[in-house]
Design a protein around this motif. Structure first.
Motif, PDB file in Angstrom:
ATOM      1  N   LYS A 142       0.881  -1.099   0.066  1.00 12.79           N
ATOM      2  CA  LYS A 142       0.008   0.005   0.071  1.00 12.79           C
ATOM      3  C   LYS A 142       0.896   1.308  -0.033  1.00 12.79           C
ATOM      4  N   THR A 164       1.560   1.815  -3.637  1.00 17.26           N
ATOM      5  CA  THR A 164       0.703   2.079  -4.834  1.00 17.26           C
ATOM      6  C   THR A 164      -0.247   2.997  -4.584  1.00 17.26           C
ATOM      7  N   LYS A 165      -0.412   3.629  -3.139  1.00 18.09           N
ATOM      8  CA  LYS A 165      -1.411   4.486  -2.748  1.00 18.09           C
ATOM      9  C   LYS A 165      -0.970   5.917  -3.731  1.00 18.09           C
ATOM     10  N   HIS A 166       0.236   6.017  -3.938  1.00 20.28           N
ATOM     11  CA  HIS A 166       0.700   7.165  -4.601  1.00 20.28           C
ATOM     12  C   HIS A 166       0.417   7.010  -6.242  1.00 20.28           C
ATOM     13  N   LYS A 186      -3.973   6.587  -7.128  1.00 22.25           N
ATOM     14  CA  LYS A 186      -4.571   7.299  -6.138  1.00 22.25           C
ATOM     15  C   LYS A 186      -6.084   7.152  -6.020  1.00 22.25           C
ATOM     16  N   GLU A 187      -6.633   6.799  -7.424  1.00 23.50           N
ATOM     17  CA  GLU A 187      -8.248   6.884  -7.259  1.00 23.50           C
ATOM     18  C   GLU A 187      -8.795   5.707  -6.897  1.00 23.50           C
ATOM     19  N   GLU A 219      -9.137   1.619  -1.381  1.00 16.99           N
ATOM     20  CA  GLU A 219      -8.258   0.525  -0.574  1.00 16.99           C
ATOM     21  C   GLU A 219      -8.930  -0.986  -0.551  1.00 16.99           C
ATOM     22  N   ALA A 246      -5.724   5.110 -13.595  1.00 17.92           N
ATOM     23  CA  ALA A 246      -5.223   3.914 -13.057  1.00 17.92           C
ATOM     24  C   ALA A 246      -4.730   3.056 -14.068  1.00 17.92           C
ATOM     25  N   LYS A 304       2.759   9.583 -14.500  1.00 14.03           N
ATOM     26  CA  LYS A 304       2.080  10.507 -13.463  1.00 14.03           C
ATOM     27  C   LYS A 304       2.130  11.866 -14.086  1.00 14.03           C
ATOM     28  N   GLU A 314      -0.784  12.209 -16.483  1.00  9.96           N
ATOM     29  CA  GLU A 314      -2.199  12.387 -15.727  1.00  9.96           C
ATOM     30  C   GLU A 314      -2.674  13.760 -15.352  1.00  9.96           C
ATOM     31  N   LYS A 315      -1.699  14.571 -15.005  1.00 11.59           N
ATOM     32  CA  LYS A 315      -1.752  16.051 -14.615  1.00 11.59           C
ATOM     33  C   LYS A 315      -2.264  16.731 -15.545  1.00 11.59           C
TER      34      LYS A 315
END
Lengths: 177, 197
Positions: free
Chosen positions: B71, B74-76, B79-80, B83, B130, B184, B187-188
């Protein structure tokens, strides 16, 4: 020593994963056979879902390879790449490795057999093929399985990363061999 | 993709005509179409096997345990993804299988992860952030040991085939981290999906 360890890892990785999945399943009282067959049912559907996406990509790439355009691009790039100490034999691999994994492996195999183990081109080709994945195939299979046809930035990212991979392979090979 | 699809086919036909290989190009349509079906059908059995195994792993809670372990990473990256979604555990398994060179297991597991991501996708036709990240991880082709390449090198009598491992690992790591970073960044800046703010 290292090679022996490597062989052990590649031989045992899969069996260990299977034993782990099944043993934990048994301890947690999961009905193994029922659950397995239930999950496996989707296999056929997923494979069929992928077909249209694979046909689009594989046909287009087969046509491209048959047209001789890859050799043309290779000839055009040769003088530039010669400047960076890149042997002309390896150019087809750079062009083809995002498109077709079997073609890239085929070219590598040809280079290895015709130029032999001590040639610089063999080493560079080995690194380029060993460090890459067929971007277009992965794209068709992974997105095709869930019916995604709008790729957004996925392909752009894949191709830029492939290009970085080629540059990295040339630099690393130049530096180490 | 629309432009690339157009470009690939039209360029093939024009180049084929210039090179006098138009017959080959036309024949490639049939052989390519046949190959696609062969590839898809060859996946059925192994796909069924791993989807079955993954179902057991999911029900037993193994996927959840793996998801908890990774976690922090992967949480970075994802993000969407909520959990409790099995996607995270699937993604971890897909990455591990790739790293170990188990392509036959990695593809079905990766597809399973895609299916989980599709469940939480807002626009079912277009790739979520994702999904693009998972694809970037897979197209980079990260693996610890390039087994096929080493087999070819052994075949031609290469004295020390394992010397290829370190440089290959270095290159594949560079590619992998570039792919993640690029995903990443894009994505922005890329136009968000429909229904996204």
């Amino acid at each position: 020593m290292f090679q022996a360890l490597m062989n052990i890892i590649s031989l045992w990785a899969l069996p260990v994963i299977l034993i782990l999945i099944l043993t934990i399943g048994l301890f947690r009282k999961v009905p193994l056979y029922e659950t397995f067959t239930d999950g496996a049912k989707e296999g056929f559907q997923v494979a069929v879902n992928i077909i249209p996406y694979l046909v689009a990509i594989i046909v287009a790439i087969s046509m491209l390879r048959a047209s001789g355009v890859i050799e043309m691009a290779g000839n055009a790039l040769a003088p530039l790449l010669h400047y960076f100490n890149v042997p002309a034999d390896t150019i087809p691999i750079m062009i083809v490795r995002s498109l077709s994994g079997s073609a890239a492996l085929g070219v590598f195999s040809d280079i290895a057999h015709s130029l032999g183990p001590d040639n610089y081109a063999t080493k560079l080709a080995a690194i380029m093929v060993g460090s890459s994945e067929t971007t277009f195939y992965v794209l068709a299979v992974y997105f095709g399985a869930v019916g995604i046809s709008k790729l957004r930035y996925a392909l752009v990212v894949g191709l830029i990363a492939d290009f970085i991979g080629i540059v990295a392979a040339i630099s690393v090979c130049n530096w180490m061999f | 993709m629309n432009y690339i699809f157009y470009f690939l086919i039209v360029v093939s036909i024009i180049a084929g005509a210039i090179n006098g290989k138009l017959t080959d190009v036309v024949n490639a349509i049939l052989s390519g179409a046949e190959l696609s079906v062969k590839v898809a059908f060859s996946l059925i059995g192994i796909m069924a096997f791993w989807l079955g195994m993954m179902k057991i792993a999911e029900k037993s809670g193994l996927i959840e345990i793996i998801a908890k372990i990774i976690k922090p990473v992967t949480k970075h990256l994802f993000k969407e993804v909520p959990e409790q979604s099995p996607a995270i555990g699937d993604i971890a398994m897909n990455f591990s299988a790739n790293a170990l060179g188990l392509a036959n297991a990695a593809t079905p597991i990766g597809i399973k992860a895609m299916e989980e991501l599709q469940k939480i996708n807002k626009d079912k036709k277009s790739a979520s952030n994702a999904m693009c990240m998972l694809l970037a991880m897979n197209t980079a082709g990260f693996q610890l040991i390039p087994a096929t390449v080493i087999a070819v090198l052994i075949g031609i009598g290469y004295k020390n085939p394992t010397e290829i491992i370190a440089p290959t690992l270095l290159v594949t790591s560079i590619t992998f981290f570039s792919a993640i970073t690029l995903a990443k960044i894009f994505e922005k800046f890329w136009k968000p999906q429909k229904g996204d703010k």
